[in-house]
Design a protein around this motif. Structure first.
Motif, short mmCIF file in Angstrom:
data_model
loop_
_atom_site.label_atom_id
_atom_site.label_comp_id
_atom_site.label_asym_id
_atom_site.label_seq_id
_atom_site.Cartn_x
_atom_site.Cartn_y
_atom_site.Cartn_z
N SER A 85 0.83 -1.21 0.00
CA SER A 85 0.00 0.00 0.00
C SER A 85 0.86 1.26 0.00
N THR A 86 1.99 1.20 0.70
CA THR A 86 2.90 2.35 0.72
C THR A 86 3.54 2.57 -0.64
N LEU A 87 3.94 1.46 -1.28
CA LEU A 87 4.50 1.57 -2.62
C LEU A 87 3.49 2.15 -3.61
N GLY A 88 2.24 1.71 -3.46
CA GLY A 88 1.19 2.24 -4.33
C GLY A 88 1.00 3.73 -4.12
N PHE A 89 1.06 4.17 -2.87
CA PHE A 89 0.91 5.59 -2.56
C PHE A 89 2.09 6.39 -3.11
N MET A 90 3.28 5.82 -3.00
CA MET A 90 4.47 6.50 -3.53
C MET A 90 4.37 6.67 -5.04
N SER A 91 3.84 5.67 -5.69
CA SER A 91 3.70 5.72 -7.15
C SER A 91 2.60 6.70 -7.57
N ALA A 92 1.48 6.68 -6.86
CA ALA A 92 0.33 7.50 -7.25
C ALA A 92 0.48 8.96 -6.86
N SER A 93 1.44 9.28 -6.00
CA SER A 93 1.55 10.65 -5.48
C SER A 93 1.81 11.67 -6.59
N GLN A 94 2.42 11.25 -7.68
CA GLN A 94 2.61 12.16 -8.81
C GLN A 94 1.26 12.69 -9.30
N ASN A 95 0.26 11.82 -9.33
CA ASN A 95 -1.05 12.23 -9.81
C ASN A 95 -1.75 13.20 -8.86
N PHE A 96 -1.42 13.12 -7.57
CA PHE A 96 -2.01 14.07 -6.62
C PHE A 96 -1.56 15.48 -6.94
N GLY A 97 -0.25 15.63 -7.24
CA GLY A 97 0.25 16.94 -7.63
C GLY A 97 -0.39 17.43 -8.91
N GLY A 98 -0.60 16.50 -9.85
CA GLY A 98 -1.25 16.86 -11.11
C GLY A 98 -2.67 17.34 -10.91
N LEU A 99 -3.38 16.72 -9.98
CA LEU A 99 -4.76 17.12 -9.71
C LEU A 99 -4.83 18.54 -9.15
N VAL A 100 -3.83 18.90 -8.33
CA VAL A 100 -3.80 20.25 -7.77
C VAL A 100 -3.58 21.28 -8.87
N MET A 101 -2.68 20.97 -9.81
CA MET A 101 -2.34 21.92 -10.88
C MET A 101 -3.36 21.94 -12.00
N LEU A 102 -4.14 20.87 -12.15
CA LEU A 102 -5.02 20.72 -13.30
C LEU A 102 -5.94 21.92 -13.54
N PRO A 103 -6.63 22.46 -12.53
CA PRO A 103 -7.52 23.60 -12.81
C PRO A 103 -6.79 24.90 -13.12
N ILE A 104 -5.49 24.95 -12.75
CA ILE A 104 -4.73 26.19 -12.87
C ILE A 104 -3.91 26.23 -14.15
N ALA A 105 -3.46 25.06 -14.60
CA ALA A 105 -2.51 24.98 -15.72
C ALA A 105 -2.98 25.71 -16.99
N PRO A 106 -4.25 25.58 -17.40
CA PRO A 106 -4.66 26.29 -18.63
C PRO A 106 -4.53 27.81 -18.53
N TYR A 107 -4.79 28.34 -17.33
CA TYR A 107 -4.70 29.79 -17.16
C TYR A 107 -3.24 30.26 -17.19
N ILE A 108 -2.34 29.44 -16.65
CA ILE A 108 -0.92 29.78 -16.72
C ILE A 108 -0.44 29.73 -18.16
N SER A 109 -0.85 28.70 -18.88
CA SER A 109 -0.44 28.54 -20.28
C SER A 109 -0.96 29.68 -21.15
N ASP A 110 -2.20 30.08 -20.92
CA ASP A 110 -2.78 31.18 -21.70
C ASP A 110 -2.24 32.54 -21.24
N GLY A 111 -1.96 32.66 -19.96
CA GLY A 111 -1.51 33.95 -19.45
C GLY A 111 -0.05 34.24 -19.76
#
Length: 232
Positions: A62-88
């Protein structure tokens, strides 16, 4: 009045100096997909390395799975913001920003001493990759010559698998050549930064997207955006 078909260059791209330069720039942008493929797969290889398991006290499934999936957690945080940064900021600056976030996260990951430290660094990498994946394919589509746009955008997704394959072979190489060394797992981690560093610097010298310039009202800058790449 001329139609678009009358002015489009339809010859081989490698025979035209302008298109050779343009496609060289796009080839650099294609590396962005390799970053994603490498990072998404490197944890698979790290899990077979004895020094990785030893360094983090043999984490359970379970720890290994969390270590692997943690990249996606960061992506979820940036997902709503990324288009505005790219356009801005523009595709180029957003891509550079994302690449340097990945480089910072990779350094923290390679220096990780605890599972929590490793997970936090993976989250940071995920933030950067999300920004890269938002800006790079859009910039490729907006820069590509019309007759080559479908091929180059399709190639972007294909490059993910190259990154995945490279990560597997790098982990195998360090397993065979660096047994008993902490660098057995740190080298595969650090190599994630190589394409990000290359793209982050070179993209600053790649022309801005003419479509982005028009959207921002900078119409006067469009003729100078791709002067040496114009096939006509």
């Amino acid at each position: 009045m001329e139609s678009i078909a009358d002015v489009i260059y339809t010859g081989p791209w490698w025979r035209h100096k302008g298109l050779r330069g343009l496609n060289l720039c796009i080839a650099i942008l294609e590396l962005a997909s390799i970053i994603n493929g490498y990072d998404s797969s490197v944890l698979n290889g790290l899990q077979i390395l004895p020094e990785f398991k030893k360094h983090f006290n043999d984490p359970d499934g379970s720890t290994l799975g969390f270590m692997s999936a943690s990249q996606n957690f960061g992506g979820l945080v940036m997902l709503p913001i990324a288009p505005y940064i790219s356009d801005g900021l523009g595709r180029n600056r957003a891509l550079t920003f994302g690449c340097f976030i990945v480089v910072g996260g990779v350094i923290l990951q390679a220096l990780a001493t605890t599972v929590g430290h490793f997970i936090a660094s993976r989250c940071i990498i995920g933030v950067g990759i999300c920004l890269i994946q938002n800006a790079a394919p859009v910039l490729i589509a907006e820069l590509a010559y019309p007759t080559q746009r479908s091929t180059l955008t399709a190639l972007y997704n294909t490059m993910w698998y190259f990154g995945s394959i490279i990560s597997a072979w790098v982990c195998y190489a360090t397993l065979r050549t660096l047994p008993g060394s902490v660098w057995e797992w740190r080298i595969p981690c650090l190599l994630q930064a190589a394409p990000a560093l290359i793209i982050g610097i070179i993209v600053l010298f790649i022309p801005n997207s003419p479509r982005w310039l028009v959207a921002k009202g900078r119409v006067s800058s469009v003729p100078t955006s791709l002067p040496s790449f114009n096939p006509d």
